[in-house]
Scaffold this active site. Structure first.
Site, short mmCIF file in Angstrom:
data_model
loop_
_atom_site.label_atom_id
_atom_site.label_comp_id
_atom_site.label_asym_id
_atom_site.label_seq_id
_atom_site.Cartn_x
_atom_site.Cartn_y
_atom_site.Cartn_z
N ILE A 68 53.99 14.99 9.71
CA ILE A 68 54.63 13.92 8.96
C ILE A 68 53.95 13.94 7.60
O ILE A 68 52.73 13.99 7.50
CB ILE A 68 54.46 12.56 9.67
N SER A 69 54.74 13.92 6.53
CA SER A 69 54.18 14.01 5.19
C SER A 69 53.34 12.78 4.86
O SER A 69 53.57 11.70 5.40
CB SER A 69 55.30 14.12 4.16
N GLN A 70 52.40 12.93 3.95
CA GLN A 70 51.58 11.79 3.52
C GLN A 70 52.47 10.77 2.81
O GLN A 70 53.48 11.14 2.21
CB GLN A 70 50.46 12.26 2.62
#
Ligand code: SAH
Length: 218
Positions: A68-70
């Site tokens: 999951i992207s930051q």
């Protein structure tokens, strides 16, 4: 609201507000995006064991070698796509855990998102359904060719890095539409492709790090 980890602080309004303050410091200016990031319960999209870190500015594993992207990159891509205006129909390639789709769902009328890994697709679909995010449709398939049958889109977001600035996808943009995608292998850059009546304009934005776009279903 899911009760499993409420009451121990990490999902509190204060924790979320800290994330929003950090996003402001990092340069996110669009209030609609900041409001969307505040609304979406990011901790419900990661494994319970990682929930206490959900609002930190880190990418986190979501199984099957995906991440999951930051928060910063989710906010940044949404801000670029929105460009200060309400969005109509949006396509996301690479649903992952469904978090970016959930944020998009707050600022767009309709979101179509595609995932090629079946267990991730199933989990994201269930999560978004449990959260009653009814303007988001999750699809299982190879999103590399987009979703021509539902084109044109006002926005297209690619959540995985393509080797080149995929030429076919931009044809699925509406006039005035915008596409944001990471491009490259070892060295990756975020690109913006804008479409108007005269054609397409490409802008290279900033260095990023994404998992690769792969082909076929898994
Ligand atoms: N937006 C996601 C980020 C997921 S990481 C989130 O918020 O969690 C990128 C995702 O793209 C991975 O789940 C990966 O399986 C998916 N992906 C890679 N190639 C794809 C393709 N051709 N079609 C659809 N999904 C793809």
């Amino acid at each position: 609201m899911n009760m499993r980890i409420t009451g121990i602080g990490m999902t509190s309004p204060r924790t979320r507000l800290r994330m929003i303050e950090r996003l402001r410091e990092q340069g996110i200016r669009d209030e609609a995006v900041l409001a969307a990031m505040y609304e979406v319960p990011r901790h419900l999209f990661v494994d319970e064991a990682l929930a206490s870190r959900a609002y930190d500015d880190v990418s986190l594993p979501i199984n099957f070698n995906q991440t999951i992207s930051q928060p910063y990159i989710v906010a940044r891509m949404t801000e670029i796509l929105r460009n200060g205006q309400p969005l109509g129909k949006v396509l996301e390639i690479g649903t992952g855990c469904g978090y970016q789709a959930a944020v998009l769902g707050q600022v767009a009328k309709e979101v179509q998102t595609i995932e090629r890994i079946q267990p991730l697709y199933e989990r994201a679909r269930k999560q978004l359904r449990d959260l009653k995010m009814r303007n988001i449709s999750v699809r299982y398939g190879d999103g590399g060719i987009g979703l021509p049958e539902l084109a044109p889109f006002d926005g297209i977001i690619m959540a995985c890095a393509a080797p080149t600035l995929a030429a076919g996808l931009r044809e699925q943009l509406a006039l005035g539409g915008r596409m944001v995608m990471p491009v490259g292998m070892q060295e990756q850059w975020l690109y913006l492709v804008e479409r108007d009546k005269n054609g397409f304009r490409e802008t290279r934005l900033e260095p990023v790090k994404f998992v690769p776009l792969l082909t076929g279903k898994a």
